[in-house]
Enzyme design. Sequence first.
Site, mmCIF file in Angstrom:
data_model
loop_
_atom_site.group_PDB
_atom_site.id
_atom_site.type_symbol
_atom_site.label_atom_id
_atom_site.label_comp_id
_atom_site.label_asym_id
_atom_site.label_seq_id
_atom_site.Cartn_x
_atom_site.Cartn_y
_atom_site.Cartn_z
ATOM 1 N N ASP A 110 0.836 -1.192 0.000
ATOM 2 C CA ASP A 110 0.000 0.000 0.000
ATOM 3 C C ASP A 110 0.880 1.256 0.000
ATOM 4 O O ASP A 110 1.667 1.464 0.913
ATOM 5 C CB ASP A 110 -0.896 -0.023 1.246
ATOM 6 C CG ASP A 110 -2.091 0.888 1.149
ATOM 7 O OD1 ASP A 110 -1.975 1.942 0.508
ATOM 8 O OD2 ASP A 110 -3.144 0.565 1.734
ATOM 9 N N THR A 120 -6.860 3.729 -2.124
ATOM 10 C CA THR A 120 -6.677 2.336 -1.695
ATOM 11 C C THR A 120 -7.766 1.392 -2.174
ATOM 12 O O THR A 120 -7.485 0.333 -2.745
ATOM 13 C CB THR A 120 -6.582 2.282 -0.161
ATOM 14 O OG1 THR A 120 -5.440 3.031 0.257
ATOM 15 C CG2 THR A 120 -6.455 0.850 0.333
ATOM 16 N N ASN A 157 -12.567 5.291 -1.484
ATOM 17 C CA ASN A 157 -12.674 4.692 -0.155
ATOM 18 C C ASN A 157 -14.065 4.975 0.423
ATOM 19 O O ASN A 157 -14.636 4.170 1.154
ATOM 20 C CB ASN A 157 -11.600 5.251 0.774
ATOM 21 C CG ASN A 157 -10.200 4.875 0.332
ATOM 22 O OD1 ASN A 157 -9.984 3.837 -0.288
ATOM 23 N ND2 ASN A 157 -9.232 5.731 0.637
ATOM 24 N N LYS A 171 -5.746 -3.004 6.971
ATOM 25 C CA LYS A 171 -6.961 -2.307 6.542
ATOM 26 C C LYS A 171 -8.035 -3.306 6.126
ATOM 27 O O LYS A 171 -7.735 -4.247 5.372
ATOM 28 C CB LYS A 171 -6.666 -1.391 5.356
ATOM 29 C CG LYS A 171 -5.742 -0.226 5.659
ATOM 30 C CD LYS A 171 -5.570 0.630 4.406
ATOM 31 C CE LYS A 171 -4.607 1.776 4.624
ATOM 32 N NZ LYS A 171 -4.427 2.593 3.402
ATOM 33 N N ASP A 172 -9.272 -3.067 6.537
ATOM 34 C CA ASP A 172 -10.351 -3.974 6.146
ATOM 35 C C ASP A 172 -10.512 -4.008 4.627
ATOM 36 O O ASP A 172 -10.679 -5.072 4.028
ATOM 37 C CB ASP A 172 -11.670 -3.572 6.818
ATOM 38 C CG ASP A 172 -12.028 -2.112 6.631
ATOM 39 O OD1 ASP A 172 -12.396 -1.728 5.511
ATOM 40 O OD2 ASP A 172 -11.941 -1.345 7.615
ATOM 41 N N HIS A 228 1.876 8.693 4.671
ATOM 42 C CA HIS A 228 0.983 9.806 4.982
ATOM 43 C C HIS A 228 1.523 10.621 6.164
ATOM 44 O O HIS A 228 1.399 11.848 6.186
ATOM 45 C CB HIS A 228 -0.406 9.282 5.336
ATOM 46 C CG HIS A 228 -1.257 8.965 4.144
ATOM 47 N ND1 HIS A 228 -1.691 9.930 3.264
ATOM 48 C CD2 HIS A 228 -1.762 7.793 3.690
ATOM 49 C CE1 HIS A 228 -2.427 9.362 2.313
ATOM 50 N NE2 HIS A 228 -2.482 8.062 2.549
ATOM 51 N N ASP A 263 -1.296 -0.455 -4.769
ATOM 52 C CA ASP A 263 -2.614 0.105 -5.082
ATOM 53 C C ASP A 263 -2.517 1.549 -5.557
ATOM 54 O O ASP A 263 -3.435 2.058 -6.193
ATOM 55 C CB ASP A 263 -3.534 0.012 -3.865
ATOM 56 C CG ASP A 263 -2.922 0.643 -2.616
ATOM 57 O OD1 ASP A 263 -1.701 0.882 -2.587
ATOM 58 O OD2 ASP A 263 -3.667 0.878 -1.644
ATOM 59 N N HIS A 312 -2.179 11.113 -1.846
ATOM 60 C CA HIS A 312 -2.234 10.613 -3.226
ATOM 61 C C HIS A 312 -3.670 10.748 -3.698
ATOM 62 O O HIS A 312 -4.535 11.201 -2.958
ATOM 63 C CB HIS A 312 -1.788 9.142 -3.257
ATOM 64 C CG HIS A 312 -2.474 8.307 -2.218
ATOM 65 N ND1 HIS A 312 -3.711 7.733 -2.406
ATOM 66 C CD2 HIS A 312 -2.117 8.004 -0.941
ATOM 67 C CE1 HIS A 312 -4.077 7.096 -1.300
ATOM 68 N NE2 HIS A 312 -3.132 7.250 -0.396
#
Length: 541
Positions: A35, A77, A98, A159-160, A304, A347, A482
């Site tokens: 990621d 993502t 997202n 992350k889910d 980030h 991603d 991003h």
Amino acid sequence: MKGYLVIFFLLISTKGILAQKKIERPKLVVGIIVDQMRWDYLYRYYDRYDENGGFKRLLSKGFSCENTHIPYAQTVTACGHASIYTGSVPAINGITGNDWYDYDLNKSIYCTGDENTTTVGSTSENGRMSPKNLLVTTVCDELRLATNFGSKVIGIAIKDRGSVLPAGHSANAAYWYDNANGNWITSSYYMKKLPNWVTDFNDKKLVDQYYNEGWKTMYPPETYLQSDLAAAAKGHNVFGQNSKFPFALKQLIGKDYNSIAATPHGNTFTFEMAKAAMQGEQLGKDSITDFLAISLSSPDYIGHTFGPNSIEAEDNFLKLDQSLGQFLNHLDEQLGKDQYLVFLTSDHGVINVPSFLSNKNIPSGNFSAQKLFDELTNSLEEKFRMGGLLTDINNGQLFLNRSQLNKGKPNEKEVSKFIIDYLSSQPYISRAFQLTNLGETPLNATIKERVINGYYPSRSGDIQIIVKPQFIEGFEKSGTTHGSWYPYDSHIPLLWYGWKIKPGKNTRETSMADIAPTLSQLLHIQCPSGNVGKPITEITD
């Protein structure tokens, strides 16, 4: 008697021929999404990657697609994970961000949110997820269908959305991290109770162990010459303190289970969970191909927070290189070399911190989407004597109040023109145009194609905003983000390794959407239902 003998031997011979023509597949397919990894990270840190680590092994013994790009505009993502595994784009698979405003439901939607599910493995709400918003199948679904659901498919990510979307609709399980308590959880969509192996893994309390170790650099900080050493010397306000390397994390034990994701320990933690899944589910241990979909979320959190020119980002990738190499060794030990197929990609990429670029005389800047939304809302109210004409701003798009405008007062054409004129006057905006008039908009062909590929009518806005290069939404002092079509966000790595993969590389343009059809052809299964990608012939031939 001779006739019976002839028939007998013919049957034996036919059985042997059929056995020889059995479809060849690897024992296990492992998808690894890093990621927030730009393509150039393969070479930016190359000299410091370990000869026995992961990246050099994939580059030297695998196949690298050097010119792989994301084929849509909103490089975030959820879209990336969905596109990789569906061979599709948001315009078809429905994952437009997202989050998005859904005109059919008249509310904002989280990509994997599902109110009809409950958390399994925790008392928090963080497990109420499913792939219901994904409109098409994934390559994992197609493998399950092709083997009459004999294949096992497991998704794993902090992350889910990094776990749920790749695993698809028919997965045996998807697991993600619960930052409320430090455990791996899932959803009632998949099961009623965690398997014993997951419970046993959670009982190890690895996050507390990682916090106890803290975060020390692999090498002396002053040797990180690909990083902004001056910024690192000032320290950062992170992990509940204003500090710099080495970061103490002991104070977070029992109090903050969220911060682990913004450290290299998050990658180690994810790989350990993947190893536990291989053992607990016996992946790759029978004659039917299984699929393990892994997403490494920590590089995104680190990027980030600190930015791609930070020591933190460089140290993370050097440690990820080691963790990746160890995981490949584990696959060798458990399944045998060349008995498994691995692909590694990302991603999305990321832009350098605007303040860093500005200091180097590169045009850049920040803006506030919320401030823009509020100012535009007020201006619309003054102009048309009516409030609530805007519903949302998200994914580089403005969402109009369609139900109000459909009444004809005020006129939608007038409102849209006013908004576009207002947006076009902003110093950080390159283009603004109505999405339904995209065909008439004078626009570079690449940008136009990517905007079209990202547009799903009921889940997309009405007016598209293209910001100028090197401008981002948000005002983090050291971090970045991003989400644009520009190469720093859209040029990603794509590496293939293991079963049937010959070493090499290509430089022709390939697409993120090409991954799923390439896998489908290698595995002799149907492409996902929304597939628009093309098999990468250098891999499949």
